[in-house]
Design a protein around this motif. Structure first.
Motif, mmCIF file in Angstrom:
data_model
loop_
_atom_site.group_PDB
_atom_site.id
_atom_site.type_symbol
_atom_site.label_atom_id
_atom_site.label_comp_id
_atom_site.label_asym_id
_atom_site.label_seq_id
_atom_site.Cartn_x
_atom_site.Cartn_y
_atom_site.Cartn_z
ATOM 1 N N VAL A 280 -16.042 -2.435 16.118
ATOM 2 C CA VAL A 280 -15.769 -1.525 15.090
ATOM 3 C C VAL A 280 -16.115 -0.074 15.351
ATOM 4 O O VAL A 280 -17.511 0.063 15.446
ATOM 5 N N LEU A 281 -15.313 0.995 15.387
ATOM 6 C CA LEU A 281 -15.753 2.157 15.688
ATOM 7 C C LEU A 281 -16.165 2.880 14.226
ATOM 8 O O LEU A 281 -17.006 3.696 14.212
ATOM 9 N N GLU A 282 -15.196 2.623 13.300
ATOM 10 C CA GLU A 282 -15.307 3.028 12.036
ATOM 11 C C GLU A 282 -14.526 2.133 10.835
ATOM 12 O O GLU A 282 -13.795 1.636 11.200
ATOM 13 N N PHE A 283 -14.984 2.407 9.669
ATOM 14 C CA PHE A 283 -14.220 2.091 8.397
ATOM 15 C C PHE A 283 -13.790 2.961 7.946
ATOM 16 O O PHE A 283 -14.442 4.233 7.628
ATOM 17 N N ASN A 284 -12.481 2.945 7.101
ATOM 18 C CA ASN A 284 -12.112 3.756 6.412
ATOM 19 C C ASN A 284 -11.782 3.233 4.980
ATOM 20 O O ASN A 284 -11.309 2.196 5.017
ATOM 21 N N CYS A 285 -11.724 3.882 3.976
ATOM 22 C CA CYS A 285 -11.435 3.569 2.620
ATOM 23 C C CYS A 285 -10.358 3.644 2.077
ATOM 24 O O CYS A 285 -9.996 3.727 0.722
ATOM 25 N N ARG A 286 -9.064 3.858 2.886
ATOM 26 C CA ARG A 286 -7.893 4.396 2.410
ATOM 27 C C ARG A 286 -6.777 3.834 3.544
ATOM 28 O O ARG A 286 -7.161 3.678 4.558
ATOM 29 N N PHE A 287 -5.580 4.223 3.250
ATOM 30 C CA PHE A 287 -4.598 4.127 4.288
ATOM 31 C C PHE A 287 -4.749 5.161 5.363
ATOM 32 O O PHE A 287 -5.059 6.419 5.136
ATOM 33 N N GLY A 288 -4.264 5.017 6.583
ATOM 34 C CA GLY A 288 -4.237 5.787 7.892
ATOM 35 C C GLY A 288 -3.228 6.774 7.594
ATOM 36 O O GLY A 288 -2.166 6.535 7.060
ATOM 37 N N ASP A 289 -3.452 7.791 8.327
ATOM 38 C CA ASP A 289 -2.531 8.960 8.455
ATOM 39 C C ASP A 289 -2.257 9.361 9.802
ATOM 40 O O ASP A 289 -3.421 10.020 10.290
ATOM 41 N N PRO A 290 -1.283 9.043 10.592
ATOM 42 C CA PRO A 290 -0.095 8.625 10.330
ATOM 43 C C PRO A 290 0.295 7.159 10.158
ATOM 44 O O PRO A 290 1.463 6.824 10.438
ATOM 45 N N GLU A 291 -0.739 6.313 10.331
ATOM 46 C CA GLU A 291 -0.373 4.763 10.546
ATOM 47 C C GLU A 291 0.512 4.320 9.398
ATOM 48 O O GLU A 291 1.475 3.498 9.682
ATOM 49 N N THR A 292 0.266 4.754 8.205
ATOM 50 C CA THR A 292 1.308 4.388 7.024
ATOM 51 C C THR A 292 2.702 4.692 7.260
ATOM 52 O O THR A 292 3.446 3.818 6.666
ATOM 53 N N GLN A 293 2.816 6.022 7.973
ATOM 54 C CA GLN A 293 4.300 6.117 8.175
ATOM 55 C C GLN A 293 4.816 5.397 9.250
ATOM 56 O O GLN A 293 5.995 5.287 9.050
ATOM 57 N N ALA A 294 4.397 4.619 9.822
ATOM 58 C CA ALA A 294 4.876 3.625 10.905
ATOM 59 C C ALA A 294 4.863 2.196 10.353
ATOM 60 O O ALA A 294 5.778 1.416 10.466
ATOM 61 N N ILE A 295 3.797 1.823 9.353
ATOM 62 C CA ILE A 295 3.789 0.668 8.892
ATOM 63 C C ILE A 295 4.833 0.330 7.543
ATOM 64 O O ILE A 295 5.186 -0.720 7.906
#
Ligand code: AMP
Ligand code: GLY
Length: 441
Positions: A280-295
């Protein structure tokens, strides 16, 4: 059902778009962008993401059923705690949970406690000791500021001198308080994003995705917020069960042990080595941007059902998440000059033609302006009362879907070809790793 989405990026447009697919959902966006302004059953509100009083008052007076928080900053500032106190339901962790993204040192300690595979890291409170350590380890080495720094607080130093400059910049307070620095072993391999929905007890992973962070083709040049992404990422698919157990479940169990009731997205940024080991490089506490636009264009299950199940802690009772078969690819169109300086206010054309091809055009830095005499945007014969103009660095995310990556990528680029604005820039190689690969999920 009334849902209020907090944020103004491509991610929030994608969330609002997906929610508005359900006829019974009315969406509000605070503040939203040009894309959310044009969505049916969606209304923008002139409220900033940090205006907790304004958002809280709107949610109360309009009987909002659910607030969905897009960006990390309001989460780290405690928007969830604030809204929960007034009895509003919120998708997104509390301030305590958001530390998983807002403090790299806190996240690293959590990973160590949970025995989650991650890069070796040491924290230093003094520049001299940090510099000595870097010398003893040698380059490449990674230097991280602790707090939120809009992606700019991490330096992957190729030389000792670069690492030393980064350490100095952090202690000079260029990224937050500058009280300490995290020095981390440099990992190599391919990066991937695994996002999961959680209600604090149960985890439901979304399709894994791979972002293209660098501005230049062939993954060269400066880091950006993300120039394109595809899903489901074939490099992660065979590892998903292991990632779920060793990373996502472990993190949630450890958060719970610490008394943190984490309801929202848990996003793990992974580095996958050529032999398939991940850290793991990092954790984020939210949807990714732009990942959400593809998912989200691949998601079949109504999004509001999943988000509400997280907030009401009944994710375990939900049927498995249903996905469309096939793949998606999102190409980000940026303003020329991004991630450095760029101009705003350029008129954007061709979005309707792009959408007519079957692509999803998600807006990020756009806004609708009235065509009046002052801004002289509308030729006098124009039938349009409003124009769409650029208003940020990343302007649009154009997503194509298809039976396979080749089709998805081809559709995204055909749609991009329809869109024009002065000095627009996009990478032409999004999906180069997967173009000819089969989709297996
Ligand atoms: P972070 O905000 O910690 O994800 O860091 C931002 C970016 O820096 C990541 O997406 C990676 O490209 C890079 N990075 C972070 N940590 C490391 C590491 N330990 N090794 C190599 N690259 C890293
Ligand atoms: N795409 C990277 C992020 O959302 O942090």
């Amino acid at each position: 059902m009334k849902v209020l989405v907090v944020g103004s990026g491509g991610r929030e447009h994608a969330i609002a778009w997906k929610l508005s697919q359900s006829p019974q959902v009315k969406v509000f966006c605070a503040p939203g962008n040009g894309g959310t302004a044009m969505l049916e059953r969606c209304q923008n509100l002139p409220l900033s993401v940090e205006d907790f009083d304004g958002i809280g008052e709107f949610a109360r007076s309009h009987n909002i059923d659910l607030v969905v928080v897009g960006p990390e900053v309001p989460l780290a500032l405690g928007i969830t705690d604030y809204l929960q106190r007034q009895g509003t339901k919120v998708f997104g962790p509390t301030r305590a949970g958001a530390q998983i993204e807002a403090s790299k040192a806190w996240a690293k300690a959590l990973m160590q406690e949970a025995k989650i595979p991650t890069a070796k890291a040491v924290i230093f409170h003094q520049a001299a000791a940090a510099k000595d350590y870097v010398k003893s380890q040698g380059a490449p080495i990674v230097v991280k500021a602790d707090g939120l720094a809009a992606g700019k607080g991490v330096t992957v130093a190729e030389t000792i001198d670069q690492a030393h400059s980064a350490i100095e910049a952090i202690f000079q307070g260029q990224f937050g308080k500058g009280e300490f620095v995290v020095i981390e072993e440099c990992l190599t391999g391919q990066e991937a994003s695994v996002l999961a929905l959680t209600d604090g007890l149960t985890i439901r992973p979304l399709l894994p995705a791979q972002d293209h962070k660098r501005i230049g083709e062939g993954d060269t040049g400066e880091n950006t917020g993300g120039m394109g992404v595809y899903a489901p990422a074939p490099i992660v698919t065979p590892l998903m069960a292991e990632v779920e157990a060793k990373v996502l479940q472990s993190a949630i169990a450890t958060l719970k042990k610490k008394g943190i009731d984490y309801r929202g997205v848990l996003y793990a940024g992974l580095m996958i080595s050529p032999n398939g080991e991940f850290k793991v490089l990092e954790f984020n506490c939210r949807f990714g941007d732009p990942e959400t636009q593809a998912i989200l264009p691949l998601l079949e299950t109504p999004l509001e059902d999943l988000l509400l199940a997280c907030v009401e802690q009944r994710l375990a009772q939900m049927p498995p998440i249903a996905w469309k078969t096939g793949a998606s690819a999102c190409v980000v169109i940026a303003a020329g000059g991004y991630p450095g300086t760029y101009e705003k206010g350029k008129v954007i054309t061709g979005i309707d033609s792009a959408a007519a091809l079957g692509a999803n055009v998600f807006h990020a830095g756009t806004k609708l302006v009235q065509a009046n005499e002052e801004n002289l945007l509308a030729p006098s014969h124009s039938p349009l009362a409003t124009h769409l103009v650029t208003d940020g660095g990343r302007v649009l995310g154009v997503t194509g879907t298809g039976d396979n990556f080749e089709q998805a990528i081809a559709l995204a680029y055909q749609a991009v070809d329809c869109i024009k604005f002065e000095k627009m820039y996009y990478r032409r190689d999004i999906g180069y790793r997967v173009k000819s690969k089969a989709v297996n999920f």
